[in-house]
Design a protein around this motif. Structure first.
Motif, PDB file in Angstrom:
ATOM      1  N   ALA A   1       7.894  -7.522   5.348  1.00 36.63           N
ATOM      2  CA  ALA A   1       8.146  -6.094   5.125  1.00 36.63           C
ATOM      3  C   ALA A   1       6.878  -5.284   5.373  1.00 36.63           C
ATOM      4  CB  ALA A   1       8.655  -5.873   3.697  1.00 36.63           C
ATOM      5  N   ALA A   2       5.730  -5.805   4.933  1.00 33.79           N
ATOM      6  CA  ALA A   2       4.470  -5.104   5.162  1.00 33.79           C
ATOM      7  C   ALA A   2       4.182  -4.973   6.651  1.00 33.79           C
ATOM      8  CB  ALA A   2       3.332  -5.849   4.468  1.00 33.79           C
ATOM      9  N   ARG A   3       4.514  -6.013   7.410  1.00 34.99           N
ATOM     10  CA  ARG A   3       4.289  -5.958   8.858  1.00 34.99           C
ATOM     11  C   ARG A   3       5.170  -4.900   9.504  1.00 34.99           C
ATOM     12  NH1 ARG A   3       5.188 -10.821   9.934  1.00 34.99           N
ATOM     13  NH2 ARG A   3       7.278 -10.671  10.771  1.00 34.99           N
ATOM     14  N   LEU A   4       6.424  -4.826   9.094  1.00 38.96           N
ATOM     15  CA  LEU A   4       7.313  -3.807   9.648  1.00 38.96           C
ATOM     16  C   LEU A   4       6.832  -2.395   9.303  1.00 38.96           C
ATOM     17  CD1 LEU A   4      10.818  -5.380   8.877  1.00 38.96           C
ATOM     18  CD2 LEU A   4       9.723  -5.165  11.113  1.00 38.96           C
ATOM     19  N   LEU A   5       6.282  -2.240   8.123  1.00 38.50           N
ATOM     20  CA  LEU A   5       5.793  -0.934   7.683  1.00 38.50           C
ATOM     21  C   LEU A   5       4.409  -0.601   8.238  1.00 38.50           C
ATOM     22  CD1 LEU A   5       6.902  -1.154   3.959  1.00 38.50           C
ATOM     23  CD2 LEU A   5       7.569   0.671   5.546  1.00 38.50           C
ATOM     24  N   GLU A   6       3.719  -1.632   8.742  1.00 42.35           N
ATOM     25  CA  GLU A   6       2.320  -1.488   9.154  1.00 42.35           C
ATOM     26  C   GLU A   6       1.502  -0.926   7.997  1.00 42.35           C
ATOM     27  OE1 GLU A   6       2.248   0.786  12.757  1.00 42.35           O
ATOM     28  OE2 GLU A   6       3.151  -0.808  13.938  1.00 42.35           O
ATOM     29  N   ALA A   7       1.767  -1.440   6.794  1.00 43.53           N
ATOM     30  CA  ALA A   7       1.141  -0.936   5.575  1.00 43.53           C
ATOM     31  C   ALA A   7       0.086  -1.905   5.070  1.00 43.53           C
ATOM     32  CB  ALA A   7       2.204  -0.729   4.497  1.00 43.53           C
ATOM     33  N   PRO A   8      -0.974  -1.392   4.458  1.00 48.51           N
ATOM     34  CA  PRO A   8      -1.982  -2.269   3.868  1.00 48.51           C
ATOM     35  C   PRO A   8      -1.444  -2.938   2.607  1.00 48.51           C
ATOM     36  CG  PRO A   8      -2.461   0.000   3.311  1.00 48.51           C
ATOM     37  CD  PRO A   8      -1.305   0.033   4.280  1.00 48.51           C
ATOM     38  N   VAL A   9      -2.003  -4.084   2.275  1.00 52.11           N
ATOM     39  CA  VAL A   9      -1.568  -4.848   1.120  1.00 52.11           C
ATOM     40  C   VAL A   9      -2.687  -4.896   0.091  1.00 52.11           C
ATOM     41  CG1 VAL A   9      -0.728  -7.078   0.282  1.00 52.11           C
ATOM     42  CG2 VAL A   9      -0.046  -6.255   2.559  1.00 52.11           C
ATOM     43  N   LEU A  10      -2.383  -4.479  -1.116  1.00 48.74           N
ATOM     44  CA  LEU A  10      -3.315  -4.565  -2.229  1.00 48.74           C
ATOM     45  C   LEU A  10      -3.007  -5.823  -3.020  1.00 48.74           C
ATOM     46  CD1 LEU A  10      -5.536  -3.008  -3.915  1.00 48.74           C
ATOM     47  CD2 LEU A  10      -3.633  -2.284  -5.366  1.00 48.74           C
ATOM     48  N   LEU A  11      -4.034  -6.633  -3.289  1.00 53.38           N
ATOM     49  CA  LEU A  11      -3.843  -7.861  -4.033  1.00 53.38           C
ATOM     50  C   LEU A  11      -4.204  -7.655  -5.498  1.00 53.38           C
ATOM     51  CD1 LEU A  11      -5.370 -10.526  -1.605  1.00 53.38           C
ATOM     52  CD2 LEU A  11      -3.025  -9.641  -1.725  1.00 53.38           C
ATOM     53  N   VAL A  12      -3.322  -8.073  -6.380  1.00 53.55           N
ATOM     54  CA  VAL A  12      -3.586  -8.075  -7.817  1.00 53.55           C
ATOM     55  C   VAL A  12      -3.855  -9.517  -8.214  1.00 53.55           C
ATOM     56  CG1 VAL A  12      -2.705  -7.525 -10.104  1.00 53.55           C
ATOM     57  CG2 VAL A  12      -2.090  -6.078  -8.158  1.00 53.55           C
ATOM     58  N   ALA A  13      -4.999  -9.740  -8.830  1.00 53.74           N
ATOM     59  CA  ALA A  13      -5.432 -11.095  -9.155  1.00 53.74           C
ATOM     60  C   ALA A  13      -5.804 -11.197 -10.625  1.00 53.74           C
ATOM     61  CB  ALA A  13      -6.641 -11.474  -8.298  1.00 53.74           C
ATOM     62  N   PRO A  14      -5.639 -12.375 -11.217  1.00 56.91           N
ATOM     63  CA  PRO A  14      -6.114 -12.573 -12.582  1.00 56.91           C
ATOM     64  C   PRO A  14      -7.632 -12.664 -12.613  1.00 56.91           C
ATOM     65  CG  PRO A  14      -5.213 -14.615 -11.726  1.00 56.91           C
ATOM     66  CD  PRO A  14      -4.960 -13.564 -10.686  1.00 56.91           C
ATOM     67  N   ALA A  15      -8.193 -12.590 -13.815  1.00 55.28           N
ATOM     68  CA  ALA A  15      -9.645 -12.561 -13.945  1.00 55.28           C
ATOM     69  C   ALA A  15     -10.280 -13.938 -13.995  1.00 55.28           C
ATOM     70  CB  ALA A  15     -10.031 -11.783 -15.211  1.00 55.28           C
ATOM     71  N   GLY A  16      -9.596 -14.923 -14.567  1.00 63.00           N
ATOM     72  CA  GLY A  16     -10.249 -16.148 -14.988  1.00 63.00           C
ATOM     73  C   GLY A  16     -10.265 -17.291 -13.997  1.00 63.00           C
ATOM     74  N   LEU A  17     -10.514 -18.469 -14.529  1.00 67.30           N
ATOM     75  CA  LEU A  17     -10.670 -19.678 -13.738  1.00 67.30           C
ATOM     76  C   LEU A  17      -9.436 -19.931 -12.865  1.00 67.30           C
ATOM     77  CD1 LEU A  17     -12.874 -21.889 -13.541  1.00 67.30           C
ATOM     78  CD2 LEU A  17     -11.482 -23.248 -15.125  1.00 67.30           C
ATOM     79  N   GLY A  18      -9.659 -20.238 -11.591  1.00 69.68           N
ATOM     80  CA  GLY A  18      -8.576 -20.501 -10.650  1.00 69.68           C
ATOM     81  C   GLY A  18      -8.240 -19.335  -9.751  1.00 69.68           C
ATOM     82  N   THR A  19      -8.710 -18.135 -10.105  1.00 71.10           N
ATOM     83  CA  THR A  19      -8.326 -16.960  -9.323  1.00 71.10           C
ATOM     84  C   THR A  19      -8.985 -16.932  -7.949  1.00 71.10           C
ATOM     85  OG1 THR A  19      -8.014 -14.563  -9.447  1.00 71.10           O
ATOM     86  CG2 THR A  19     -10.160 -15.401 -10.146  1.00 71.10           C
ATOM     87  N   LEU A  20     -10.160 -17.550  -7.803  1.00 75.98           N
ATOM     88  CA  LEU A  20     -10.840 -17.508  -6.507  1.00 75.98           C
ATOM     89  C   LEU A  20     -10.026 -18.230  -5.439  1.00 75.98           C
ATOM     90  CD1 LEU A  20     -14.569 -18.103  -7.529  1.00 75.98           C
ATOM     91  CD2 LEU A  20     -13.364 -15.939  -7.172  1.00 75.98           C
ATOM     92  N   ASN A  21      -9.471 -19.368  -5.790  1.00 75.37           N
ATOM     93  CA  ASN A  21      -8.680 -20.132  -4.823  1.00 75.37           C
ATOM     94  C   ASN A  21      -7.414 -19.376  -4.437  1.00 75.37           C
ATOM     95  OD1 ASN A  21      -8.016 -22.742  -3.408  1.00 75.37           O
ATOM     96  ND2 ASN A  21      -6.275 -22.613  -4.789  1.00 75.37           N
ATOM     97  N   SER A  22      -6.662 -18.891  -5.411  1.00 75.78           N
ATOM     98  CA  SER A  22      -5.396 -18.208  -5.108  1.00 75.78           C
ATOM     99  C   SER A  22      -5.632 -16.911  -4.347  1.00 75.78           C
ATOM    100  CB  SER A  22      -4.602 -17.942  -6.389  1.00 75.78           C
ATOM    101  OG  SER A  22      -5.340 -17.152  -7.294  1.00 75.78           O
ATOM    102  N   THR A  23      -6.715 -16.220  -4.663  1.00 77.07           N
ATOM    103  CA  THR A  23      -7.019 -14.978  -3.949  1.00 77.07           C
ATOM    104  C   THR A  23      -7.461 -15.261  -2.520  1.00 77.07           C
ATOM    105  OG1 THR A  23      -7.675 -13.937  -6.040  1.00 77.07           O
ATOM    106  CG2 THR A  23      -8.378 -12.847  -4.019  1.00 77.07           C
ATOM    107  N   ALA A  24      -8.277 -16.293  -2.344  1.00 76.67           N
ATOM    108  CA  ALA A  24      -8.711 -16.660  -0.993  1.00 76.67           C
ATOM    109  C   ALA A  24      -7.529 -17.072  -0.130  1.00 76.67           C
ATOM    110  CB  ALA A  24      -9.740 -17.788  -1.060  1.00 76.67           C
ATOM    111  N   LEU A  25      -6.617 -17.863  -0.699  1.00 79.40           N
ATOM    112  CA  LEU A  25      -5.442 -18.302   0.056  1.00 79.40           C
ATOM    113  C   LEU A  25      -4.563 -17.111   0.447  1.00 79.40           C
ATOM    114  CD1 LEU A  25      -4.455 -21.503  -1.950  1.00 79.40           C
ATOM    115  CD2 LEU A  25      -5.341 -21.422   0.391  1.00 79.40           C
ATOM    116  N   THR A  26      -4.385 -16.170  -0.476  1.00 81.72           N
ATOM    117  CA  THR A  26      -3.555 -15.004  -0.166  1.00 81.72           C
ATOM    118  C   THR A  26      -4.214 -14.149   0.904  1.00 81.72           C
ATOM    119  OG1 THR A  26      -2.733 -15.020  -2.445  1.00 81.72           O
ATOM    120  CG2 THR A  26      -2.333 -13.038  -1.151  1.00 81.72           C
ATOM    121  N   ALA A  27      -5.519 -13.975   0.813  1.00 77.73           N
ATOM    122  CA  ALA A  27      -6.231 -13.201   1.834  1.00 77.73           C
ATOM    123  C   ALA A  27      -6.136 -13.869   3.204  1.00 77.73           C
ATOM    124  CB  ALA A  27      -7.696 -13.026   1.427  1.00 77.73           C
ATOM    125  N   GLU A  28      -6.216 -15.199   3.233  1.00 78.31           N
ATOM    126  CA  GLU A  28      -6.066 -15.919   4.495  1.00 78.31           C
ATOM    127  C   GLU A  28      -4.660 -15.750   5.062  1.00 78.31           C
ATOM    128  OE1 GLU A  28      -7.225 -19.972   4.574  1.00 78.31           O
ATOM    129  OE2 GLU A  28      -9.265 -19.585   3.873  1.00 78.31           O
TER     130      GLU A  28
END
Length: 239
Positions: A129-156
């Motif tokens: 849907a974001a691709r069809l809209l050509e819209a930017p995506v804002l990521l909401v992430a948790p603060a604590g342990l494990g968030t770096l991996n999930s955020t990196a994967l989503t950004a990739e």
């Protein structure tokens, strides 16, 4: 930008409260705002959903729209199949968002869980849907342990699909952050390649709505109509 797609790096990490805060800050800045929840799951037919929660917190000036509702708290495609209801194609999400953008300064499209949660039998996701809209995506992430991996994967995943990431907002910043949370403030932009655009306090959604609306801009950076500074905030919570 007239449309922002709001996606979590997982589920139950404060995405709806962040969406509400962005809406409140935009309204305070004099902008007209709509919140679109394509697929609401785990809510009964007469219960308020996430879009209604955004109106409660950000104010009645916000337009709320929901496209599909499924009773069980599952991924939209599974919830639809189990309930016997129709699934939701990304084209319908894009059409609804584009229509709202025609009458509002800002449209916030809040996903269900993470970026690649499936909406239909063909495996389409919020990313489509974001691709069809050509819209930017804002990521909401948790603060604590494990968030770096999930955020990196989503950004990739964003990069692999040719989508633009707008930034990262911490969805629930603890009152007494541990070492991992404090370190993550500096590391989230590094692993994602995206700027840190805010940190919403834990339990912000329990604030009286008037207090929420008044305070919301202080949790968000200027690109989201706020006054929050990543540099100042990080120095307040050194690792």
């Amino acid at each position: 930008m007239s449309v922002i797609v709001v996606s979590g790096t997982g589920t139950e990490i404060g995405k709806t409260v962040v969406t509400s805060a962005i809406a409140a800050a935009a309204v305070a800045a004099g902008r007209s705002v709509a919140v679109l929840k394509p697929a609401q799951t785990g809510v009964g037919p007469d219960e308020p959903g996430d879009a209604a929660e955004a109106v409660r917190l950000a104010g009645p000036a916000v337009t709320a729209r929901e496209l599909a509702r499924y009773p069980e708290p599952l991924a939209p495609d599974i919830a639809a199949r189990r309930s016997g209801l129709a699934t939701l194609a990304p084209a319908r999400i894009a059409e609804a968002a584009a229509a709202l953008a025609g009458t509002h300064d800002l449209v916030l499209v809040e996903g269900a869980g993470g970026l690649l949660v499936r909406f239909d039998e063909e495996g389409h996701t919020l990313a489509d849907a974001a691709r069809l809209l050509e819209a930017p995506v804002l990521l909401v992430a948790p603060a604590g342990l494990g968030t770096l991996n999930s955020t990196a994967l989503t950004a990739e995943a964003l990069t692999a699909r040719g989508l633009r990431g707008l930034g990262v907002v911490v969805g629930s910043w603890p009152a007494s952050p541990d070492l991992a949370s404090r370190c993550n403030l500096a590391d989230l932009p590094k692993v994602s390649g995206l700027p840190l655009l805010g940190a919403v306090p834990e339990r912000a959604g329990t604030l009286p709505p008037a207090t929420f609306r008044k305070t919301a801009p202080t949790w968000l950076a200027p690109p989201l109509d706020g006054t929050w500074s990543a540099k100042t905030f990080t120095s307040t919570w050194p690792a």
